[in-house]
Design an enzyme around this catalytic site. Structure first.
Site, PDB file in Angstrom:
ATOM      1  N   ARG A 200       0.889  -1.185  -0.137  1.00 36.88           N
ATOM      2  CA  ARG A 200      -0.073  -0.058   0.113  1.00 36.88           C
ATOM      3  C   ARG A 200       0.821   1.285  -0.082  1.00 36.88           C
ATOM      4  O   ARG A 200       2.007   1.230   0.564  1.00 36.88           O
ATOM      5  CB  ARG A 200      -1.086   0.177   1.334  1.00 36.88           C
ATOM      6  CG  ARG A 200      -2.148  -0.966   1.151  1.00 36.88           C
ATOM      7  CD  ARG A 200      -3.004  -0.929   2.496  1.00 36.88           C
ATOM      8  NE  ARG A 200      -3.946  -1.838   2.432  1.00 36.88           N
ATOM      9  CZ  ARG A 200      -3.986  -3.317   2.734  1.00 36.88           C
ATOM     10  NH1 ARG A 200      -2.819  -3.889   3.267  1.00 36.88           N
ATOM     11  NH2 ARG A 200      -4.819  -3.978   2.897  1.00 36.88           N
ATOM     12  N   LYS A 227      -2.695  -2.915   7.456  1.00 39.63           N
ATOM     13  CA  LYS A 227      -4.058  -2.677   7.741  1.00 39.63           C
ATOM     14  C   LYS A 227      -4.987  -3.864   8.529  1.00 39.63           C
ATOM     15  O   LYS A 227      -5.772  -3.631   9.433  1.00 39.63           O
ATOM     16  CB  LYS A 227      -4.844  -2.574   6.330  1.00 39.63           C
ATOM     17  CG  LYS A 227      -6.297  -2.108   6.489  1.00 39.63           C
ATOM     18  CD  LYS A 227      -6.804  -1.971   5.182  1.00 39.63           C
ATOM     19  CE  LYS A 227      -8.142  -1.586   5.055  1.00 39.63           C
ATOM     20  NZ  LYS A 227      -8.684  -1.382   3.737  1.00 39.63           N
ATOM     21  N   HIS A 286      -4.065   3.088  -5.468  1.00 38.84           N
ATOM     22  CA  HIS A 286      -4.405   1.949  -4.858  1.00 38.84           C
ATOM     23  C   HIS A 286      -4.656   0.680  -5.855  1.00 38.84           C
ATOM     24  O   HIS A 286      -4.702  -0.581  -5.500  1.00 38.84           O
ATOM     25  CB  HIS A 286      -5.536   2.066  -3.659  1.00 38.84           C
ATOM     26  CG  HIS A 286      -6.078   0.690  -2.914  1.00 38.84           C
ATOM     27  ND1 HIS A 286      -5.050   0.278  -1.700  1.00 38.84           N
ATOM     28  CD2 HIS A 286      -6.770  -0.456  -3.116  1.00 38.84           C
ATOM     29  CE1 HIS A 286      -5.345  -0.822  -1.251  1.00 38.84           C
ATOM     30  NE2 HIS A 286      -6.647  -1.358  -1.943  1.00 38.84           N
ATOM     31  N   ARG A 289      -2.281  -1.923  -6.522  1.00 38.65           N
ATOM     32  CA  ARG A 289      -1.998  -3.145  -5.542  1.00 38.65           C
ATOM     33  C   ARG A 289      -2.984  -4.324  -6.356  1.00 38.65           C
ATOM     34  O   ARG A 289      -2.639  -5.346  -6.510  1.00 38.65           O
ATOM     35  CB  ARG A 289      -2.712  -2.681  -4.234  1.00 38.65           C
ATOM     36  CG  ARG A 289      -2.822  -4.265  -3.159  1.00 38.65           C
ATOM     37  CD  ARG A 289      -3.223  -3.464  -1.785  1.00 38.65           C
ATOM     38  NE  ARG A 289      -3.460  -4.612  -1.009  1.00 38.65           N
ATOM     39  CZ  ARG A 289      -2.830  -5.256  -0.180  1.00 38.65           C
ATOM     40  NH1 ARG A 289      -1.324  -5.137  -0.516  1.00 38.65           N
ATOM     41  NH2 ARG A 289      -3.251  -6.181   0.490  1.00 38.65           N
ATOM     42  N   TRP A 312      -3.781  -9.978   3.029  1.00 36.37           N
ATOM     43  CA  TRP A 312      -5.353  -9.838   3.386  1.00 36.37           C
ATOM     44  C   TRP A 312      -5.781 -10.756   4.487  1.00 36.37           C
ATOM     45  O   TRP A 312      -5.366 -11.726   4.475  1.00 36.37           O
ATOM     46  CB  TRP A 312      -6.094 -10.335   2.146  1.00 36.37           C
ATOM     47  CG  TRP A 312      -6.101  -9.234   1.020  1.00 36.37           C
ATOM     48  CD1 TRP A 312      -6.985  -8.037   1.038  1.00 36.37           C
ATOM     49  CD2 TRP A 312      -5.326  -9.057  -0.284  1.00 36.37           C
ATOM     50  NE1 TRP A 312      -6.557  -7.270  -0.109  1.00 36.37           N
ATOM     51  CE2 TRP A 312      -5.614  -7.819  -0.914  1.00 36.37           C
ATOM     52  CE3 TRP A 312      -4.382  -9.937  -0.644  1.00 36.37           C
ATOM     53  CZ2 TRP A 312      -4.910  -7.529  -2.060  1.00 36.37           C
ATOM     54  CZ3 TRP A 312      -3.813  -9.540  -1.984  1.00 36.37           C
ATOM     55  CH2 TRP A 312      -4.237  -8.430  -2.637  1.00 36.37           C
ATOM     56  N   TYR A 321     -10.354 -11.638  -7.355  1.00 36.43           N
ATOM     57  CA  TYR A 321      -9.339 -11.759  -8.509  1.00 36.43           C
ATOM     58  C   TYR A 321      -9.550 -13.026  -9.277  1.00 36.43           C
ATOM     59  O   TYR A 321      -8.865 -13.374 -10.268  1.00 36.43           O
ATOM     60  CB  TYR A 321      -7.967 -11.428  -8.186  1.00 36.43           C
ATOM     61  CG  TYR A 321      -7.800 -10.328  -7.435  1.00 36.43           C
ATOM     62  CD1 TYR A 321      -7.818  -9.092  -8.112  1.00 36.43           C
ATOM     63  CD2 TYR A 321      -7.663 -10.535  -6.141  1.00 36.43           C
ATOM     64  CE1 TYR A 321      -7.433  -8.005  -7.442  1.00 36.43           C
ATOM     65  CE2 TYR A 321      -7.387  -9.289  -5.542  1.00 36.43           C
ATOM     66  CZ  TYR A 321      -7.188  -7.960  -5.941  1.00 36.43           C
ATOM     67  OH  TYR A 321      -7.200  -6.764  -5.370  1.00 36.43           O
TER      68      TYR A 321
END
Length: 368
Positions: A200, A227, A286, A289, A312, A321
């Protein structure tokens, strides 16, 4: 009661001996007297009759901010608190109904400057995803008040809106090359590193040399920087190593700098102008990413590996994806082959035997 400046305050002791000193929030003596009498009455009922105190929306928000002061996205919560406070300032928390909260959410609109409690004339409706974030905050606040603080008997149940699926925005290799060619010298290595690692923006501009091992070709993000709150270890590929080596010696602490200093914020204008010159629309930083993850998926990297590399927390985030590489479904689709004779033409399956013979004769007769 007494005045401090022009505002009325109160100072009294409850039957249980607890001292209450607070602002009455008004300059009008009559209003102050009414509130003062109400406060004393409530405190008496709490102490003498065992009633539950009537906590306000404001008190709940203050406690929430105090308990969540270490939360990374607290600034987002502050924005939501400011918005809802425009509707519920001074209200008893237990008096606020679910429909009132949903009505406030329905009035959300894109606004300039600080979000206010009422819709503005020029405001455009926000997305259902944005509304759901406000609903989620309200739900969290009321659940805390009911289940942990015991300020209200029961938390209202909120139903989120159904969000439309969004297309994942990513760059083709040719688009990425055009973008890199248009970027300013200090931005180019940042974008290259983002494409090579999926980090990020905040993790890239905050990257320190202490987080990099060029010998072992590794970089990592500390848990308090991630995150999801978990450390991320990233094996560095050749493009990432090339970027890092080009940055060696520019600063003793920070990997990416601008004019010899740490980059403190997004170069939004420079990035936007480079996108425009490269002919790339509807793209954010972003989305680099997303591009990194999309390229890995299309190269055959399993989704669970991408989840670990990208840090994640939820596998659902990575499943976005999956449609980019449907090859893993091919073996299941091809199972139907065993049910179809190798000489059977699917376009003739619905024809009778006689019709198929007639078509075959027609085709042979049409050959030169």
């Amino acid at each position: 009661m007494y005045q401090r400046g022009k505002t009325w305050w109160c100072d009294f002791a409850t039957p249980g001996g607890k001292r209450v000193r607070q602002s009455l929030g008004t300059r009008d003596r009559t209003q102050a007297q009414e509130l003062y009498d109400k406060l004393k009455s409530e405190r008496w009922r709490v102490d003498e009759l065992g009633e539950q105190p009537a906590y306000t929306w404001d008190e709940a928000c203050i406690r929430y901010l105090r308990e969540k002061e270490g939360k990374k996205s607290l600034s987002d919560d502050v924005t939501k608190i400011k918005y809802f406070t425009g509707f519920f300032r001074g209200r008893e928390l237990r008096s606020i109904k679910r429909d009132e909260v949903m009505n406030a959410v329905s009035k959300l609109a894109h606004q300039r400057g600080v979000t206010a409690g009422h819709n503005r004339e020029t405001g455009k409706p926000v997305s259902d995803a944005t509304r759901n974030r406000y609903i989620a905050f309200a739900s969290t606040l009321f659940r805390l008040a009911a289940n942990e603080w015991e300020w209200i008997p029961k938390a209202p149940v909120f139903k989120k809106r159904k969000e439309a699926s969004r297309r994942i925005r990513w760059l083709k290799k040719s688009e990425a090359a055009r973008l890199l060619a248009e970027l300013a010298p200090h931005l180019r290595p940042i974008v290259q590193f983002a494409l090579a690692t999926g980090f990020r923006h905040s993790n890239i501009i905050g990257l320190e040399w202490s987080q990099v091992n060029l010998v072992k070709k590794m970089a990592w993000i500390h848990p308090d920087q991630a995150k999801a709150g978990e450390a991320i270890g990233m094996p560095l590929n050749a493009p990432a190593m090339e970027v890092l080596i080009s940055q060696v010696g520019k600063h003793p602490r920070w990997v990416f700098t601008y004019r010899g200093e740490k980059i403190k914020q997004k170069a939004a204008t420079g990035f936007k102008n480079a996108l425009k010159r490269a002919g790339i629309e509807n793209f954010r930083f972003h989305d680099l990413r997303h591009t990194w993850a999309s390229w890995l998926v299309q190269s055959g990297v399993p989704l669970h590996v991408i989840q670990e590399l990208g840090g994640w927390h939820s596998f659902e985030m990575v499943k976005r994806y999956a449609h980019l590489a449907p090859e893993h479904l091919r073996e299941h689709v091809e199972m139907i082959d065993s049910q179809i004779d190798s000489g059977t033409n699917l376009s003739q399956v619905s024809l009778t035997g006689t019709e198929q013979q007639e078509r075959k004769k027609a085709l042979l007769g049409a050959r030169p």
